[in-house]
Enzyme design. Structure first.
Site, mmCIF file in Angstrom:
data_model
loop_
_atom_site.group_PDB
_atom_site.id
_atom_site.type_symbol
_atom_site.label_atom_id
_atom_site.label_comp_id
_atom_site.label_asym_id
_atom_site.label_seq_id
_atom_site.Cartn_x
_atom_site.Cartn_y
_atom_site.Cartn_z
ATOM 1 N N CYS A 40 0.842 -1.205 0.000
ATOM 2 C CA CYS A 40 0.000 0.000 0.000
ATOM 3 C C CYS A 40 0.876 1.255 0.000
ATOM 4 C CB CYS A 40 -0.900 -0.058 1.228
ATOM 5 S SG CYS A 40 -1.862 1.409 1.575
ATOM 6 N N HIS A 41 0.256 2.383 -0.356
ATOM 7 C CA HIS A 41 0.983 3.656 -0.394
ATOM 8 C C HIS A 41 1.587 4.030 0.953
ATOM 9 C CE1 HIS A 41 -0.170 4.848 -4.422
ATOM 10 N NE2 HIS A 41 -1.246 4.121 -4.180
ATOM 11 N N THR A 42 0.907 3.644 2.015
ATOM 12 C CA THR A 42 1.397 4.018 3.335
ATOM 13 C C THR A 42 2.740 3.355 3.631
ATOM 14 O OG1 THR A 42 -0.903 4.147 3.972
ATOM 15 C CG2 THR A 42 0.684 4.214 5.760
ATOM 16 N N HIS A 62 0.977 -3.796 6.160
ATOM 17 C CA HIS A 62 -0.215 -3.712 7.024
ATOM 18 C C HIS A 62 -1.471 -4.256 6.353
ATOM 19 C CE1 HIS A 62 -0.274 -0.103 4.555
ATOM 20 N NE2 HIS A 62 -1.568 -0.051 4.746
ATOM 21 N N GLU A 63 -1.294 -4.896 5.170
ATOM 22 C CA GLU A 63 -2.487 -5.447 4.490
ATOM 23 C C GLU A 63 -2.404 -6.958 4.475
ATOM 24 O OE1 GLU A 63 -3.452 -4.033 0.581
ATOM 25 O OE2 GLU A 63 -3.741 -1.983 1.265
ATOM 26 N N CYS A 92 -11.390 -2.779 20.050
ATOM 27 C CA CYS A 92 -11.331 -3.447 21.363
ATOM 28 C C CYS A 92 -12.712 -3.809 21.881
ATOM 29 C CB CYS A 92 -10.582 -2.589 22.377
ATOM 30 S SG CYS A 92 -11.536 -1.191 23.031
ATOM 31 N N CYS A 95 -13.698 0.505 24.500
ATOM 32 C CA CYS A 95 -13.386 1.924 24.733
ATOM 33 C C CYS A 95 -14.577 2.801 24.327
ATOM 34 C CB CYS A 95 -12.129 2.331 23.972
ATOM 35 S SG CYS A 95 -12.357 2.474 22.191
ATOM 36 N N CYS A 98 -15.215 2.604 20.592
ATOM 37 C CA CYS A 98 -15.750 1.321 20.125
ATOM 38 C C CYS A 98 -17.223 1.177 20.505
ATOM 39 C CB CYS A 98 -14.953 0.149 20.699
ATOM 40 S SG CYS A 98 -13.424 -0.157 19.802
ATOM 41 N N CYS A 106 -10.725 3.232 17.442
ATOM 42 C CA CYS A 106 -10.502 2.598 18.742
ATOM 43 C C CYS A 106 -9.350 3.291 19.469
ATOM 44 C CB CYS A 106 -10.186 1.120 18.535
ATOM 45 S SG CYS A 106 -9.772 0.252 20.054
ATOM 46 N N ARG A 110 -3.683 2.942 20.816
ATOM 47 C CA ARG A 110 -3.214 3.963 19.886
ATOM 48 C C ARG A 110 -1.783 4.437 20.121
ATOM 49 N NH1 ARG A 110 -6.873 5.946 16.426
ATOM 50 N NH2 ARG A 110 -6.282 7.971 15.654
ATOM 51 N N CYS A 169 -7.081 -2.969 4.125
ATOM 52 C CA CYS A 169 -6.862 -1.519 4.058
ATOM 53 C C CYS A 169 -7.682 -0.870 2.953
ATOM 54 C CB CYS A 169 -5.371 -1.215 3.913
ATOM 55 S SG CYS A 169 -4.998 0.544 3.825
ATOM 56 N N ARG A 362 -3.197 -3.166 -7.257
ATOM 57 C CA ARG A 362 -2.552 -3.691 -6.053
ATOM 58 C C ARG A 362 -1.613 -4.839 -6.384
ATOM 59 N NH1 ARG A 362 -2.983 -0.137 -3.068
ATOM 60 N NH2 ARG A 362 -3.643 -0.235 -0.895
HETATM 61 N N1 LIG Z 1 -8.440 7.016 4.861
HETATM 62 C C1 LIG Z 1 -7.804 5.878 4.960
HETATM 63 O O1 LIG Z 1 -7.936 5.141 5.936
HETATM 64 C C2 LIG Z 1 -6.932 5.440 3.839
HETATM 65 C C3 LIG Z 1 -6.595 4.090 3.659
HETATM 66 C C4 LIG Z 1 -5.822 3.725 2.548
HETATM 67 C C5 LIG Z 1 -5.386 4.704 1.672
HETATM 68 N N2 LIG Z 1 -5.705 6.015 1.895
HETATM 69 C C6 LIG Z 1 -5.298 7.089 0.977
HETATM 70 O O2 LIG Z 1 -6.261 7.140 -0.063
HETATM 71 C C7 LIG Z 1 -5.651 7.683 -1.233
HETATM 72 C C8 LIG Z 1 -5.913 6.764 -2.417
HETATM 73 O O3 LIG Z 1 -5.264 5.517 -2.197
HETATM 74 P P1 LIG Z 1 -5.110 4.484 -3.399
HETATM 75 O O4 LIG Z 1 -4.403 3.312 -2.869
HETATM 76 O O5 LIG Z 1 -6.427 4.288 -4.061
HETATM 77 O O6 LIG Z 1 -4.143 5.357 -4.340
HETATM 78 P P2 LIG Z 1 -3.819 5.305 -5.910
HETATM 79 O O7 LIG Z 1 -2.611 6.144 -6.111
HETATM 80 O O8 LIG Z 1 -3.799 3.907 -6.390
HETATM 81 O O9 LIG Z 1 -5.060 6.025 -6.564
HETATM 82 C C9 LIG Z 1 -5.166 7.421 -6.681
HETATM 83 C C10 LIG Z 1 -5.840 7.714 -8.003
HETATM 84 O O10 LIG Z 1 -6.062 9.116 -8.102
HETATM 85 C C11 LIG Z 1 -5.943 9.475 -9.451
HETATM 86 N N3 LIG Z 1 -5.767 10.919 -9.587
HETATM 87 C C12 LIG Z 1 -4.628 11.651 -9.513
HETATM 88 N N4 LIG Z 1 -4.897 12.952 -9.731
HETATM 89 C C13 LIG Z 1 -6.232 13.040 -9.936
HETATM 90 C C14 LIG Z 1 -7.109 14.119 -10.213
HETATM 91 N N5 LIG Z 1 -6.648 15.370 -10.321
HETATM 92 N N6 LIG Z 1 -8.424 13.853 -10.347
HETATM 93 C C15 LIG Z 1 -8.893 12.582 -10.231
HETATM 94 N N7 LIG Z 1 -8.095 11.529 -9.991
HETATM 95 C C16 LIG Z 1 -6.784 11.761 -9.846
HETATM 96 C C17 LIG Z 1 -4.751 8.662 -9.920
HETATM 97 O O11 LIG Z 1 -4.744 8.533 -11.342
HETATM 98 C C18 LIG Z 1 -5.001 7.335 -9.231
HETATM 99 O O12 LIG Z 1 -5.732 6.438 -10.041
HETATM 100 C C19 LIG Z 1 -4.180 7.869 -0.879
HETATM 101 O O13 LIG Z 1 -3.982 9.204 -0.461
HETATM 102 C C20 LIG Z 1 -3.986 6.929 0.283
HETATM 103 O O14 LIG Z 1 -2.898 7.318 1.099
HETATM 104 C C21 LIG Z 1 -6.473 6.386 2.943
HETATM 105 ZN ZN LIG Z 2 -2.894 0.830 3.452
HETATM 106 ZN ZN LIG Z 3 -11.743 0.377 21.285
#
Ligand SMILES: NC(=O)c1ccc[n+]([C@@H]2O[C@H](COP(=O)([O-])OP(=O)(O)OC[C@H]3O[C@@H](n4cnc5c(N)ncnc54)[C@H](O)[C@@H]3O)[C@@H](O)[C@H]2O)c1
Ligand SMILES: [Zn+2]
Ligand SMILES: [Zn+2]
Length: 368
Positions: A40-42, A62-63, A92, A95, A98, A106, A110, A169, A362
């Site tokens: 994942c990106h993270t 983490h996935e 949990c 809390c 939760c 949760c 943390r 994730c 992915r």
């Molecule tokens: N909130 C959470 O818990 C959580 C969990 C996982 C990931 N994320 C975040 O969510 C985001 C997306 O994750 P992902 O794995 O799908 O990423 P990804 O990079 O695979 O997908 C992002 C998409 O956005 C598109 N994009 C870029 N610029 C754009 C624009 N101007 N308009 C429209 N689309 C555009 C890209 O072409 C790409 O397909 C990331 O910032 C990631 O860190 C958040």
């Molecule tokens: Zn992730």
């Molecule tokens: Zn909890």
């Protein structure tokens, strides 16, 4: 025990796959044999050093999805042989958060988790006696991992683990953003910005909620095609006029629900501006860069638009990840097209390269 794991030794350097030590699970902890783990990106964000709260050395990942091998004292919700998905966002069930329907954040572990420790403030991972930290409380780029019991979702044993890991994730985040955070109503018009795993999950979530129109917006034609496969009824190539195009195609009002899944603050702003006057809700899923802020003209809010953030899609992991997996097994969610590459642990740095090149949705590491 000795395990193979991908260790981040120093920020900005490739992960080093090597043998390290993993101690036995303590009270409330579970030893899991990983079958698969999404990249994942993270993970990349932390590896690069861009995440200000990062630490080294640590085992990233983490996935994860795998099988319970052994449990520590007092563990009652899983037994050896259970199939599980790892939860960086634990539950949990005790809390204040939760016990409240309004959030999945949760509070139980943390602080220690954010520092890379298990709940008792120590690590089970080490090398020559030197502790190695548990990234996001999961550290699943490894053959085995020790997790708190509250960070495991027990899933149906018939679910293929190499696909189930995406529920840990990105996919659950998108599905939950639509189903939990926005609570999309049947017949609604939805717009999803970004068609990566999170955005594609949001498209699927809007479909499951019974949305009538689902517009996917992305820069990539290939990803927009995948969005159609998840239920998008229309696709739009992203550009400077995206907001105008959406407003125009919704009778001058905007969409009932918009979702941002890009991590870009300019797109978050578009999501707010493309939401409908009166009641439009913009749900922000993306993680923005350090120091970036979301710029919104207050008039958009006074006239009835709302903004919500969503972490892990508001999904209470132990309760809801198994339900989402069941919906996949029932044919309601199509996971296979979201997995583009299957790699070995040794190829983990290649998975990062694929991600940087936006090659596939992915990459999944499979453990033999
Ligand atoms: N909130 C959470 O818990 C959580 C969990 C996982 C990931 N994320 C975040 O969510 C985001 C997306 O994750 P992902 O794995 O799908 O990423 P990804 O990079 O695979 O997908 C992002 C998409 O956005 C598109 N994009 C870029 N610029 C754009 C624009 N101007 N308009 C429209 N689309 C555009 C890209 O072409 C790409 O397909 C990331 O910032 C990631 O860190 C958040
Ligand atoms: Zn992730
Ligand atoms: Zn909890």
């Amino acid at each position: 025990m000795r395990i193979r794991a991908a260790v981040l030794e120093e920020f900005g350097t490739p992960l080093q796959v090597q043998e390290i030590d993993l101690a036995e699970p303590e009270a409330g902890e579970v030893l899991v044999r990983l079958a698969a783990c999404g990249v994942c990106h993270t993970d990349l964000f932390t590896a690069s050093g861009a995440d200000p709260s990062g630490y080294t050395p640590t085992v990233l990942g983490h996935e994860g999805a795998g099988v319970v091998e052994r449990v520590g004292e007092g563990v009652s919700s899983v037994v050896p042989g259970d199939h599980v998905v790892t939860l960086f966002s634990p539950q949990c069930r005790e809390c204040a958060h939760c016990l409240d329907e309004r959030t999945n954040l949760c509070l139980a572990i943390r602080e220690q988790q954010n520092m890379g420790f298990l709940p008792d403030g120590t690590t089970r991972l080490s090398r020559d006696g030197e502790p190695i930290r548990h990234f996001m409380g999961t550290s699943t780029f490894a053959e085995y991992a020790i997790l708190p019991e509250i960070a495991l979702a027990k899933i149906a044993p018939e679910a293929p683990l190499a696909e189930a890991c995406v529920f840990a994730c990105g996919l659950s985040t998108g599905l939950g953003a639509a189903l939990n955070t926005a609570k999309v109503q049947p017949g609604a018009t939805c717009v999803v910005f970004g068609a990566g795993l999170v955005g594609l999950g949001a498209v699927a979530g809007c479909r499951l909620a019974g949305a009538e129109r689902i517009v996917a917006v992305d820069l990539s034609a290939e990803r927009l095609e995948l969005a159609r496969g998840q239920g998008a009824t229309e696709v739009l190539t992203a550009g400077p006029d995206t907001v105008e195009e959406i407003v125009e195609s919704t009778g001058g009002f905007g969409a009932d629900y918009t979702f941002e899944a890009t991590g870009r603050v300019d797109v978050m702003r578009q999501a707010v501006e493309a939401a409908r006057m009166g009641w439009g809700l913009a749900t922000v899923c993306g993680v923005a860069g350090k120091g970036e802020t979301l710029d919104v003209v207050p008039r958009y809010l006074i006239t009835g638009r709302r903004v919500a953030g969503s972490s892990f899609g508001g999904v209470k992991g132990r309760d809801q990840v198994p339900e989402l997996v069941d919906r996949w097994l029932a044919g309601e969610i199509d996971v296979a097209p979201l997995i583009s590459h299957r790699l070995t642990l040794e190829q983990v740095n290649h998975a990062f390269e694929l991600m940087e090149a936006q090659n596939g949705i992915r990459s999944v590491i499979e453990f033999q």
